[in-house]
Structures are given as structure tokens and as C-alpha cells.
Enzyme design. Sequence first.
Site, PDB file in Angstrom:
ATOM      1  N   GLN A 100      33.456  20.383  23.531  1.00 23.29           N
ATOM      2  CA  GLN A 100      34.328  19.398  22.883  1.00 23.29           C
ATOM      3  C   GLN A 100      34.800  19.912  21.515  1.00 23.29           C
ATOM      4  O   GLN A 100      34.001  20.150  20.611  1.00 23.29           O
ATOM      5  CB  GLN A 100      33.623  18.048  22.716  1.00 23.29           C
ATOM      6  CG  GLN A 100      34.635  16.963  22.328  1.00 23.29           C
ATOM      7  CD  GLN A 100      34.022  15.592  22.106  1.00 23.29           C
ATOM      8  OE1 GLN A 100      33.061  15.444  21.355  1.00 23.29           O
ATOM      9  NE2 GLN A 100      34.600  14.571  22.736  1.00 23.29           N
ATOM     10  N   TYR A 181      38.566  10.396  14.736  1.00 26.13           N
ATOM     11  CA  TYR A 181      38.613  11.727  14.138  1.00 26.13           C
ATOM     12  C   TYR A 181      40.082  12.164  13.998  1.00 26.13           C
ATOM     13  O   TYR A 181      41.006  11.393  14.260  1.00 26.13           O
ATOM     14  CB  TYR A 181      37.738  12.700  14.944  1.00 26.13           C
ATOM     15  CG  TYR A 181      36.279  12.294  14.886  1.00 26.13           C
ATOM     16  CD1 TYR A 181      35.588  12.295  13.670  1.00 26.13           C
ATOM     17  CD2 TYR A 181      35.608  11.849  16.027  1.00 26.13           C
ATOM     18  CE1 TYR A 181      34.259  11.883  13.600  1.00 26.13           C
ATOM     19  CE2 TYR A 181      34.273  11.434  15.956  1.00 26.13           C
ATOM     20  CZ  TYR A 181      33.608  11.460  14.740  1.00 26.13           C
ATOM     21  OH  TYR A 181      32.297  11.040  14.662  1.00 26.13           O
ATOM     22  N   ARG A 228      40.019  13.680  25.471  1.00 24.26           N
ATOM     23  CA  ARG A 228      39.305  12.403  25.386  1.00 24.26           C
ATOM     24  C   ARG A 228      40.032  11.458  24.429  1.00 24.26           C
ATOM     25  O   ARG A 228      40.380  11.855  23.315  1.00 24.26           O
ATOM     26  CB  ARG A 228      37.876  12.618  24.878  1.00 24.26           C
ATOM     27  CG  ARG A 228      37.051  11.347  24.938  1.00 24.26           C
ATOM     28  CD  ARG A 228      35.587  11.555  24.594  1.00 24.26           C
ATOM     29  NE  ARG A 228      34.766  10.746  25.491  1.00 24.26           N
ATOM     30  CZ  ARG A 228      33.659  10.100  25.134  1.00 24.26           C
ATOM     31  NH1 ARG A 228      33.187  10.200  23.908  1.00 24.26           N
ATOM     32  NH2 ARG A 228      32.988   9.363  25.995  1.00 24.26           N
ATOM     33  N   GLY A 320      26.390   8.322  28.314  1.00 25.38           N
ATOM     34  CA  GLY A 320      25.934   8.792  27.014  1.00 25.38           C
ATOM     35  C   GLY A 320      24.469   8.484  26.802  1.00 25.38           C
ATOM     36  O   GLY A 320      23.589   9.319  27.000  1.00 25.38           O
ATOM     37  N   ARG A 321      24.196   7.235  26.390  1.00 26.07           N
ATOM     38  CA  ARG A 321      22.828   6.896  25.981  1.00 26.07           C
ATOM     39  C   ARG A 321      21.816   7.066  27.106  1.00 26.07           C
ATOM     40  O   ARG A 321      20.702   7.526  26.871  1.00 26.07           O
ATOM     41  CB  ARG A 321      22.820   5.476  25.409  1.00 26.07           C
ATOM     42  CG  ARG A 321      23.532   5.409  24.066  1.00 26.07           C
ATOM     43  CD  ARG A 321      23.914   4.003  23.663  1.00 26.07           C
ATOM     44  NE  ARG A 321      25.002   3.479  24.494  1.00 26.07           N
ATOM     45  CZ  ARG A 321      25.634   2.334  24.253  1.00 26.07           C
ATOM     46  NH1 ARG A 321      25.287   1.589  23.227  1.00 26.07           N
ATOM     47  NH2 ARG A 321      26.614   1.933  25.042  1.00 26.07           N
TER      48      ARG A 321
HETATM   49  C1  LIG Z   1      24.172   9.447  19.637  1.00 26.45           C
HETATM   50  C2  LIG Z   1      25.606   9.425  20.052  1.00 26.45           C
HETATM   51  C3  LIG Z   1      26.425  10.463  19.700  1.00 26.45           C
HETATM   52  C4  LIG Z   1      27.777  10.482  20.122  1.00 26.45           C
HETATM   53  N1  LIG Z   1      28.542  11.577  19.832  1.00 26.45           N
HETATM   54  C5  LIG Z   1      29.775  11.693  20.357  1.00 26.45           C
HETATM   55  C6  LIG Z   1      30.510  12.897  20.222  1.00 26.45           C
HETATM   56  O1  LIG Z   1      30.051  13.894  19.641  1.00 26.45           O
HETATM   57  N2  LIG Z   1      31.759  12.936  20.767  1.00 26.45           N
HETATM   58  C7  LIG Z   1      32.318  11.875  21.433  1.00 26.45           C
HETATM   59  O2  LIG Z   1      33.449  11.965  21.914  1.00 26.45           O
HETATM   60  N3  LIG Z   1      31.612  10.719  21.599  1.00 26.45           N
HETATM   61  C8  LIG Z   1      30.358  10.622  21.106  1.00 26.45           C
HETATM   62  N4  LIG Z   1      29.616   9.481  21.347  1.00 26.45           N
HETATM   63  C9  LIG Z   1      30.153   8.445  22.258  1.00 26.45           C
HETATM   64  C10 LIG Z   1      29.644   8.702  23.695  1.00 26.45           C
HETATM   65  O3  LIG Z   1      30.217   9.883  24.234  1.00 26.45           O
HETATM   66  C11 LIG Z   1      29.975   7.533  24.642  1.00 26.45           C
HETATM   67  O4  LIG Z   1      31.361   7.316  24.662  1.00 26.45           O
HETATM   68  C12 LIG Z   1      29.256   6.249  24.197  1.00 26.45           C
HETATM   69  O5  LIG Z   1      27.877   6.503  23.954  1.00 26.45           O
HETATM   70  C13 LIG Z   1      29.360   5.160  25.259  1.00 26.45           C
HETATM   71  O6  LIG Z   1      28.754   5.592  26.462  1.00 26.45           O
HETATM   72  P1  LIG Z   1      27.294   5.025  26.906  1.00 26.45           P
HETATM   73  O7  LIG Z   1      27.411   3.531  26.946  1.00 26.45           O
HETATM   74  O8  LIG Z   1      27.058   5.624  28.273  1.00 26.45           O
HETATM   75  O9  LIG Z   1      26.304   5.476  25.902  1.00 26.45           O
HETATM   76  C14 LIG Z   1      28.293   9.413  20.897  1.00 26.45           C
HETATM   77  C15 LIG Z   1      27.448   8.350  21.228  1.00 26.45           C
HETATM   78  C16 LIG Z   1      26.121   8.344  20.846  1.00 26.45           C
HETATM   79  C17 LIG Z   1      25.210   7.224  21.281  1.00 26.45           C
END
Ligand SMILES: Cc1cc2nc3c(=O)[nH]c(=O)nc-3n(C[C@H](O)[C@H](O)[C@H](O)COP(=O)(O)O)c2cc1C
Length: 363
Positions: A100, A181, A228, A320-321
Site C-alpha cells: 500500500q 491522507y 483504495r 482488518g481487526r
Molecule cells: C490498527 C489499524 C490500522 C489500520 N491501518 C490502515 C492502513 O494502514 N491503511 C488503510 O488503508 N487502512 C487502515 N486501517 C483500516 C482497515 O484497513 C479497515 O478498513 C478497518 O479496520 C475496517 O475493517 P474491519 O472492520 O475488518 O477492521 C486500519 C485499521 C486498524 C484497526
Amino acid sequence: MSKLFSPVRVGAIGLSHRVVLAPLTRMRANLPGNVPGELMAAYYGQRASDGGLLITEAIFISATGNGGYGSPGIVTDAQVAGWRKIVDAVHAKGARIVLQLWHVGRQSHVELQPDGRAPVAPSAIQAEVRALLPSGPVTGSMPRAIELWEIPGLVGEYRSAAECARKAGFDGVEIHGANGYLIDQFLQDNSNQRTDAYGGSVENRVRFLLEVVEAVTSVWGSDRVGVRIGPSNRFGGMADSAPEVTFPYVAQALSRFGLAYLHVIEPRVTGNVSDDDQPPVAAGLLRPLFGGPVIAAGGFDATGADAILEKGDADLVAFGRHFLANPDLPERLRLSLPLNAYDRTTFYYGGDKGYADYPAYRA
Ligand SMILES: Cc1cc2nc3c(=O)[nH]c(=O)nc-3n(C[C@H](O)[C@H](O)[C@H](O)COP(=O)(O)O)c2cc1C
């Protein structure tokens, strides 16, 4: 069987299932130098499964693009060599991995910038944004509006980082256009008040993204590049006056490139916090406009993922989480095994704890 476990192609990348690791910033790069090391290789290796797709955490493309002191870069030879080891660990398990590309724009701080200068942004508008310093999260510094003549150089930073990603052996790259961003700051009109060719109309606000896509696809070919976006995103102080106009336009404008995929953060989630009060600019609306594979992300579990794939609103689902806390998430979803709970206190910084020490279901 669930559609989650049927094969799919995203551009040139063939996959045997549709459970994708969402990009997750974890701030575990080695300092000084922001170099990915052994711990990160262990973390990514654990999450690699045969025929699966991993998207890396956001990786800064230049010194001015960094928004966190423990974030990895893709600029120096040492960073490229560090990523090469991670790519090799992931490939050894039969998975694919895309990098990314990240420039934070105003979500930075003078302490993270070369010579303590102000961060760059489309306009000099400070927001309640978070920059991650050794002392903890702080409000980002007042940015300076980038001059028109500097924009080709900024686009060039994406191009050089894309070249470094190739040297590191990645399978492709994802352009980070979400979460407030730099690219998102150009797209949404509360952070872009330029009066030149990069601000004002939606055509103008999308111009920077399209120039970045041109530059990155010139390095990789379109079929190894994804984008994205977070149409309903408020993270980073974002707000667009008409997201239901801006983002369909973005999806349509991207359609002509024949990209590997469009990655859409669904309305329920802002950054990493659930949020229900959002306009409905979702994957299902954008998919026909984009005309290629769509990855949906944001608040999915197995049932939700099955539902969106069955409905045809997305082709893959990023987690993600849950993936952060379950290194073997694809297998757990396939076999309906219980999930480890995630520990929010270890999301950012630190070492192994809450990072590479989450157990797999089967040791
Ligand atoms: C700890 C953490 C770090 C994240 N870092 C990024 C990142 O570096 N780039 C990005 O596009 N989204 C980032 N996100 C967003 C996640 O990619 C994702 O869109 C978000 O967690 C929702 O998905 P989930 O409900 O499955 O966790 C981050 C989310 C979390 C929780």
C-alpha cells in the site's frame, strides 16, 4: 460452499479464495531507518495462506509522506531489502502480497518531516488529525499548500516508490486514496480549496489521483495496481459536500485504466471506528461504474462477507481487526471456528505482544 472460498482473479493475480488481509498500520518497523525486520516478516508470514491475498500496512513513499515514527517506508535500499524478506516469506506459503503506497499529506507533524518543515497538503487547512510521535498521538501540524509546480514531483514520489516495490518482489501495489491522507485530501472538498487545475470541480479534485494512477501503472501495468477509497470516511477530519457525486465520478474515472481492483471502505466504518451515520456510498453502488473486481472492507464477519458476495456487490472481502487477531482467519472462517478477540491497546507500536503472538486455532 461459501463463495468466499471460490477462486477469483484481480487483474494479473490469481487467488484461490476471497479473504483478504486489509491494510493495517502497526508501527513495528525497526528504528532508526523505518526498516521492516524479522518481527514483521513473522507477522505477515503467519497471515499468508495458499492462494490468499495480503495487502500491507500503509508504507510511506517519501520522507515527507510519513505520518508515524514506527511506520515502514519503501524508499531506501535497506527498506527494499527488508520488504524482500517479507515478500519471500509470504510467497513461500503460496500467498500473494501487494504494497500500500502512502503519503499522509497533512496527517503529519513537523517532528516527522525533513528539517522540521511543515507537512504538505492540497490546501493550508489544519484538521483534527492524528500524527503518531514517540510521545503518542498528537494533532497534526498546520500544513502548507503545495505549489502547482511541485505536484509533478509529488506524483514522481509515487512512481519511484512503485519502482522500489517492484525491486522488493511484490505482486502489485495498492494506491491509498482513503482515510484522509494526501490523495483523499485532494478528493474531498473540505480539505481541498485550491483554485487551480487540482481544486474546485470534481474533475479537478480527481486529477491528482489520476496522475498518480498513470505514474504507478507506467511502472507496474494496470493489472497489478489497485486503488483504495473511503467514500464515507470522516477519519482525518474529512468531509465532502457531495460524496454521492464525487465517488461515483472517481469509480468511473478509474474504470478506463483496467485496474486490478477497486477497494472500497463501506459506510459503516470510519478509519478504525464503526460509524452508522454515513451517506450510503458503498461498494454496490460503485462496482458497476468501475467495471472490474471490487474488494469491500469494513465491519465484516463470515455472514456479512457471504452476503455481500452473494448479492454481487463485491468480489472479495478484506478483514482488518479480525485478521489482526487471527493469523489463520481464512481457515477459521472456512471451518466456522471461533475467533480470537482483538486487543485495541496493542494496535500500534510495541513488539511481539498483540502482534505476532496471536495463536492459530491449530498450533
Ligand atoms: C490498527 C489499524 C490500522 C489500520 N491501518 C490502515 C492502513 O494502514 N491503511 C488503510 O488503508 N487502512 C487502515 N486501517 C483500516 C482497515 O484497513 C479497515 O478498513 C478497518 O479496520 C475496517 O475493517 P474491519 O472492520 O475488518 O477492521 C486500519 C485499521 C486498524 C484497526
